[in-house]
Enzyme design. Structure first.
Site, PDB file in Angstrom:
ATOM      1  N   LYS A  35      17.266   0.474   9.985  1.00 16.65           N
ATOM      2  CA  LYS A  35      17.959  -0.151   8.787  1.00 16.65           C
ATOM      3  C   LYS A  35      19.172  -0.761   8.657  1.00 16.65           C
TER       4      LYS A  35
ATOM      5  N   LEU B  18       9.132  -4.327   1.660  1.00 16.01           N
ATOM      6  CA  LEU B  18       9.227  -2.987   1.496  1.00 16.01           C
ATOM      7  C   LEU B  18       8.495  -2.228   2.679  1.00 16.01           C
TER       8      LEU B  18
ATOM      9  N   TYR C 231      15.508   5.630  12.834  1.00  6.76           N
ATOM     10  CA  TYR C 231      15.239   4.865  11.583  1.00  6.76           C
ATOM     11  C   TYR C 231      16.599   4.450  11.113  1.00  6.76           C
TER      12      TYR C 231
ATOM     13  N   GLU D 124      20.054   6.355   4.156  1.00  6.82           N
ATOM     14  CA  GLU D 124      19.983   6.853   5.625  1.00  6.82           C
ATOM     15  C   GLU D 124      21.016   6.217   6.505  1.00  6.82           C
TER      16      GLU D 124
ATOM     17  N   ALA E 104       8.019  -0.809   6.279  1.00  3.78           N
ATOM     18  CA  ALA E 104       8.593  -0.222   7.276  1.00  3.78           C
ATOM     19  C   ALA E 104       7.739   0.760   7.770  1.00  3.78           C
TER      20      ALA E 104
ATOM     21  N   GLN F   3       4.166   3.771  -1.398  1.00  5.58           N
ATOM     22  CA  GLN F   3       4.628   4.380  -2.738  1.00  5.58           C
ATOM     23  C   GLN F   3       5.332   3.286  -3.404  1.00  5.58           C
ATOM     24  N   ASP F   4       6.455   2.526  -2.806  1.00  8.23           N
ATOM     25  CA  ASP F   4       7.374   1.718  -3.714  1.00  8.23           C
ATOM     26  C   ASP F   4       6.460   0.264  -4.047  1.00  8.23           C
TER      27      ASP F   4
ATOM     28  N   SER G 126      18.547   1.598   2.932  1.00 11.14           N
ATOM     29  CA  SER G 126      18.356   3.023   2.722  1.00 11.14           C
ATOM     30  C   SER G 126      19.599   3.834   2.955  1.00 11.14           C
TER      31      SER G 126
ATOM     32  N   THR H  84       0.861  -1.219  -0.021  1.00 13.13           N
ATOM     33  CA  THR H  84      -0.017   0.068  -0.094  1.00 13.13           C
ATOM     34  C   THR H  84       0.770   1.331   0.049  1.00 13.13           C
TER      35      THR H  84
ATOM     36  N   LEU I 238       4.264  -7.090   9.973  1.00 13.95           N
ATOM     37  CA  LEU I 238       5.654  -7.454  10.501  1.00 13.95           C
ATOM     38  C   LEU I 238       5.963  -7.849  11.940  1.00 13.95           C
TER      39      LEU I 238
HETATM   40  P1  NDP Z   1       5.884   3.900   2.632  1.00 11.48           P
HETATM   41  O1  NDP Z   1       5.777   4.559   3.939  1.00 11.48           O
HETATM   42  O2  NDP Z   1       5.108   4.815   1.561  1.00 11.48           O
HETATM   43  O3  NDP Z   1       5.103   2.711   2.691  1.00 11.48           O
HETATM   44  C1  NDP Z   1       5.572   1.976   4.008  1.00 11.48           C
HETATM   45  C2  NDP Z   1       4.777   0.621   3.751  1.00 11.48           C
HETATM   46  O4  NDP Z   1       4.889  -0.270   4.894  1.00 11.48           O
HETATM   47  C3  NDP Z   1       3.170   0.804   3.841  1.00 11.48           C
HETATM   48  O5  NDP Z   1       2.544  -0.016   2.852  1.00 11.48           O
HETATM   49  C4  NDP Z   1       2.582   0.463   5.100  1.00 11.48           C
HETATM   50  O6  NDP Z   1       1.610  -0.107   5.424  1.00 11.48           O
HETATM   51  C5  NDP Z   1       3.671  -0.710   5.575  1.00 11.48           C
HETATM   52  N1  NDP Z   1       3.874  -1.046   6.969  1.00 11.48           N
HETATM   53  C6  NDP Z   1       4.316  -0.429   7.723  1.00 11.48           C
HETATM   54  N2  NDP Z   1       4.518  -0.995   8.904  1.00 11.48           N
HETATM   55  C7  NDP Z   1       3.762  -2.259   8.759  1.00 11.48           C
HETATM   56  C8  NDP Z   1       4.049  -3.209   9.505  1.00 11.48           C
HETATM   57  N3  NDP Z   1       4.053  -3.474  11.051  1.00 11.48           N
HETATM   58  N4  NDP Z   1       3.410  -4.556   8.897  1.00 11.48           N
HETATM   59  C9  NDP Z   1       2.810  -4.569   7.559  1.00 11.48           C
HETATM   60  N5  NDP Z   1       3.244  -3.278   6.620  1.00 11.48           N
HETATM   61  C10 NDP Z   1       3.772  -2.198   7.483  1.00 11.48           C
HETATM   62  O7  NDP Z   1       7.635   3.605   2.009  1.00 11.48           O
HETATM   63  P2  NDP Z   1       7.848   3.772   0.683  1.00 11.48           P
HETATM   64  O8  NDP Z   1       7.250   2.948  -0.267  1.00 11.48           O
HETATM   65  O9  NDP Z   1       8.643   5.030   0.335  1.00 11.48           O
HETATM   66  O10 NDP Z   1       9.159   2.931   1.091  1.00 11.48           O
HETATM   67  C11 NDP Z   1       9.218   1.224   0.766  1.00 11.48           C
HETATM   68  C12 NDP Z   1      10.487   0.711   1.582  1.00 11.48           C
HETATM   69  O11 NDP Z   1      11.892   1.286   1.188  1.00 11.48           O
HETATM   70  C13 NDP Z   1      10.629   1.285   3.049  1.00 11.48           C
HETATM   71  O12 NDP Z   1      11.192   0.081   3.970  1.00 11.48           O
HETATM   72  C14 NDP Z   1      11.514   2.550   3.454  1.00 11.48           C
HETATM   73  O13 NDP Z   1      11.950   2.519   4.627  1.00 11.48           O
HETATM   74  C15 NDP Z   1      12.556   2.148   2.281  1.00 11.48           C
HETATM   75  N6  NDP Z   1      13.191   3.385   1.460  1.00 11.48           N
HETATM   76  C16 NDP Z   1      12.627   3.912   0.990  1.00 11.48           C
HETATM   77  C17 NDP Z   1      13.150   5.196   0.276  1.00 11.48           C
HETATM   78  C18 NDP Z   1      12.348   6.325  -0.394  1.00 11.48           C
HETATM   79  O14 NDP Z   1      13.006   7.187  -0.800  1.00 11.48           O
HETATM   80  N7  NDP Z   1      11.056   5.971  -0.615  1.00 11.48           N
HETATM   81  C19 NDP Z   1      14.652   5.174   0.209  1.00 11.48           C
HETATM   82  C20 NDP Z   1      15.261   3.987   0.676  1.00 11.48           C
HETATM   83  C21 NDP Z   1      14.406   3.274   1.536  1.00 11.48           C
HETATM   84  P3  NDP Z   1       0.307   1.069   5.617  1.00 11.48           P
HETATM   85  O15 NDP Z   1      -0.189   1.367   4.487  1.00 11.48           O
HETATM   86  O16 NDP Z   1      -0.835  -0.060   6.362  1.00 11.48           O
HETATM   87  O17 NDP Z   1       0.577   1.919   6.565  1.00 11.48           O
HETATM   88  P1  GDR Z   2      14.557  11.496   4.265  1.00  9.08           P
HETATM   89  O1  GDR Z   2      13.352  12.383   3.530  1.00  9.08           O
HETATM   90  O2  GDR Z   2      14.482  12.219   5.636  1.00  9.08           O
HETATM   91  O3  GDR Z   2      15.913  11.901   3.491  1.00  9.08           O
HETATM   92  O4  GDR Z   2      14.114  10.213   4.164  1.00  9.08           O
HETATM   93  P2  GDR Z   2      12.448  13.559   3.749  1.00  9.08           P
HETATM   94  O5  GDR Z   2      11.840  13.944   2.328  1.00  9.08           O
HETATM   95  O6  GDR Z   2      11.492  13.596   4.944  1.00  9.08           O
HETATM   96  O7  GDR Z   2      13.469  14.892   4.168  1.00  9.08           O
HETATM   97  C1  GDR Z   2      14.676  15.108   3.165  1.00  9.08           C
HETATM   98  C2  GDR Z   2      15.606  16.227   3.708  1.00  9.08           C
HETATM   99  O8  GDR Z   2      14.737  17.415   3.653  1.00  9.08           O
HETATM  100  C3  GDR Z   2      14.936  18.133   4.863  1.00  9.08           C
HETATM  101  N1  GDR Z   2      13.587  18.973   5.177  1.00  9.08           N
HETATM  102  C4  GDR Z   2      12.363  18.356   5.409  1.00  9.08           C
HETATM  103  N2  GDR Z   2      11.849  17.289   5.104  1.00  9.08           N
HETATM  104  C5  GDR Z   2      10.587  16.975   5.743  1.00  9.08           C
HETATM  105  N3  GDR Z   2       9.906  15.934   5.701  1.00  9.08           N
HETATM  106  N4  GDR Z   2       9.805  18.166   5.953  1.00  9.08           N
HETATM  107  C6  GDR Z   2      10.203  19.650   5.806  1.00  9.08           C
HETATM  108  O9  GDR Z   2       9.395  20.545   6.074  1.00  9.08           O
HETATM  109  C7  GDR Z   2      11.418  19.614   5.499  1.00  9.08           C
HETATM  110  N5  GDR Z   2      12.262  20.669   5.510  1.00  9.08           N
HETATM  111  C8  GDR Z   2      13.551  20.236   5.075  1.00  9.08           C
HETATM  112  C9  GDR Z   2      15.066  17.270   5.750  1.00  9.08           C
HETATM  113  O10 GDR Z   2      15.546  17.657   7.083  1.00  9.08           O
HETATM  114  C10 GDR Z   2      16.098  16.082   5.243  1.00  9.08           C
HETATM  115  O11 GDR Z   2      17.356  16.514   5.460  1.00  9.08           O
HETATM  116  C11 GDR Z   2      13.595   9.504   3.097  1.00  9.08           C
HETATM  117  C12 GDR Z   2      12.664   8.603   3.557  1.00  9.08           C
HETATM  118  O12 GDR Z   2      11.971   7.758   2.304  1.00  9.08           O
HETATM  119  C13 GDR Z   2      13.289   7.275   4.291  1.00  9.08           C
HETATM  120  O13 GDR Z   2      12.161   6.138   4.296  1.00  9.08           O
HETATM  121  C14 GDR Z   2      14.335   6.818   3.077  1.00  9.08           C
HETATM  122  O14 GDR Z   2      14.931   5.874   3.641  1.00  9.08           O
HETATM  123  C15 GDR Z   2      15.194   7.725   2.769  1.00  9.08           C
HETATM  124  O15 GDR Z   2      14.423   8.957   2.268  1.00  9.08           O
HETATM  125  C16 GDR Z   2      16.341   7.666   1.709  1.00  9.08           C
END
Ligand code: NDP
Ligand code: GDR
Length: 326
Positions: free
Chosen positions: A151, A78, A147, A125, A80, A12-13, A123, A10, A57
């Site tokens: 990871k 995916l 976080y 991060e 988390a 983004q990815d 990640s 559910t 999870l």
């Molecule tokens: P989202 O926050 O959009 O999605 C997270 C998903 O995890 C949702 O479907 C959520 O379900 C599900 N979830 C959370 N907790 C649980 C649980 N306890 N049991 C089952 N499902 C759960 O994240 P993204 O799609 O952006 O990211 C996907 C993965 O990649 C994550 O692990 C993230 O940390 C990692 N990641 C993301 C990056 C990015 O830039 N987007 C970069 C690097 C890593 P629900 O809809 O019910 O909340």
């Molecule tokens: P990040 O993404 O922490 O890199 O994690 P986010 O978009 O939240 O922040 C990126 C950078 O922008 C700065 N920032 C702000 N961030 C948010 N959210 N809101 C604000 O108003 C704002 N102003 C400045 C932040 O300080 C930060 O430096 C994302 C997530 O998807 C993680 O799950 C994933 O692992 C990493 O990317 C790679």
């Protein structure tokens, strides 16, 4: 027909990966947790084509049962708690989902689907306070949030299970990737949604945190392709996935506001409430291993990504405005 199990379907990815796997003729099974109200917004267009199973999870038996029942060929973990600021507010829960959730998945796989191929969503991060620039697969980790620490556990337990039990387990170290389906609290979407609201008269200002922060931002649709490619190799391995270009939040603001002819300086207010207890200032990835071995390269650049997101939010917010006017 191969079967893929996707946790976090559910999110983004998960939604982009499900799109991709269906295009490749997979049977796609998405794991969802039970909520009082369904949140299938991102996968609404796929509901006739994918299967959903309930699991969490936090619940070991649910994971074992799902794997025993659906017998996946590939598992993409995916799910988390993925929002960095929340990890300071709920650090223990973040550890349960984002760190221990990974070993629960691996234990379930070991018991019920030992031949399945496993992808772990690691990640950038984990690099946090960076030890070198750009970051590659050998760069030491220095996470800066609960976080990031969680990871790192997920990454190393994936490597350890691969080495201990000879599992086909891969860890993708993905840098930030965004899309119109990105959650509203992440910085790119917060900005593109804010721009649309300001342009269409629903709000006047946008409150931001550290606008000097720099990230390597790519398009989620490109990045899920890399996940799939990792599991198609002869050997399991770990890969950095990134565009290789870093931009500041300030540049993001300039582009997004500029796309609809607004000046960000007239609308953005820096609010210390959005600063983090420990910040990650500057991340940029070196994805040359992925290019060499997976043949993977990003297709959509930063400007195109932000234009796509602003256009999508203009349309979405525009529909809200039109509905109010009726
Ligand atoms: P989202 O926050 O959009 O999605 C997270 C998903 O995890 C949702 O479907 C959520 O379900 C599900 N979830 C959370 N907790 C649980 C649980 N306890 N049991 C089952 N499902 C759960 O994240 P993204 O799609 O952006 O990211 C996907 C993965 O990649 C994550 O692990 C993230 O940390 C990692 N990641 C993301 C990056 C990015 O830039 N987007 C970069 C690097 C890593 P629900 O809809 O019910 O909340
Ligand atoms: P990040 O993404 O922490 O890199 O994690 P986010 O978009 O939240 O922040 C990126 C950078 O922008 C700065 N920032 C702000 N961030 C948010 N959210 N809101 C604000 O108003 C704002 N102003 C400045 C932040 O300080 C930060 O430096 C994302 C997530 O998807 C993680 O799950 C994933 O692992 C990493 O990317 C790679």
């Amino acid at each position: 027909m191969k079967t893929a199990l996707v946790t976090g379907v559910t999110g983004q990815d998960g939604s982009y990966l499900a799109d991709l796997l269906l295009r490749k003729d997979y049977r796609v099974v998405g794991m969802v947790r039970r909520l009082s109200m369904e949140n299938f917004g991102r996968i609404e267009h796929l509901l006739d084509d994918i299967e959903l199973v309930q699991g969490d999870l936090l619940d070991q038996m649910s994971l074992i049962d799902i794997m025993a029942e659906i017998k996946p060929d590939e598992i993409y973990n995916l799910a988390a708690m993925s929002f960095v600021p929340t990890s300071w507010k709920q650090p223990v829960l973040t550890g349960e989902f984002t760190a221990l959730g990974v070993i629960r998945m691996l234990e379930a796989l070991r018991v019920a689907a030992p031949n399945a191929r496993f992808y772990q969503a690691s990640s950038s991060e984990m690099f946090g306070k960076v030890r070198e620039t750009p970051q590659n697969e050998l760069t030491p980790f220095y996470p800066r949030s609960p976080y990031g620490v969680a990871k790192v556990y997920g990454h190393w337990i994936t490597v350890n299970y691969r080495e201990s039990y000879n599992l086909f387990a891969c860890s993708g170290i993905l840098f930030n990737h965004e899309s119109p389906r990105r959650g509203l609290e992440f910085v790119t979407r917060k900005v593109t949604d804010g721009v649309a609201r300001i342009k269409l008269g629903l709000q006047k200002e946008l409150r931001m945190g550290n606008i000097a922060a720099k990230r390597d931002w790519g398009f989620a649709g490109d990045f899920v392709e890399a996940m799939w490619r990792m599991l198609q190799q002869d050997e399991p391995d770990d890969y950095v996935i990134a565009t290789g270009e870093a931009r500041s939040v300030e540049e993001l603001l300039g582009l997004a506001f500029g796309h609809v002819d607004l000046d960000w300086r007239e609308h953005v207010v820096v609010d210390s409430g959005f600063l983090r207890p420990a910040e990650v200032d500057y991340l940029v990835g070196d994805a040359s291993k992925a290019k060499r071995i997976l043949g993977w390269e990003p297709e959509i650049g930063f400007e195109e990504l932000i234009s796509m997101m602003v256009d999508a939010d203009m349309e979405l917010v525009g529909r809200t405005v039109a509905a109010r006017g009726r």
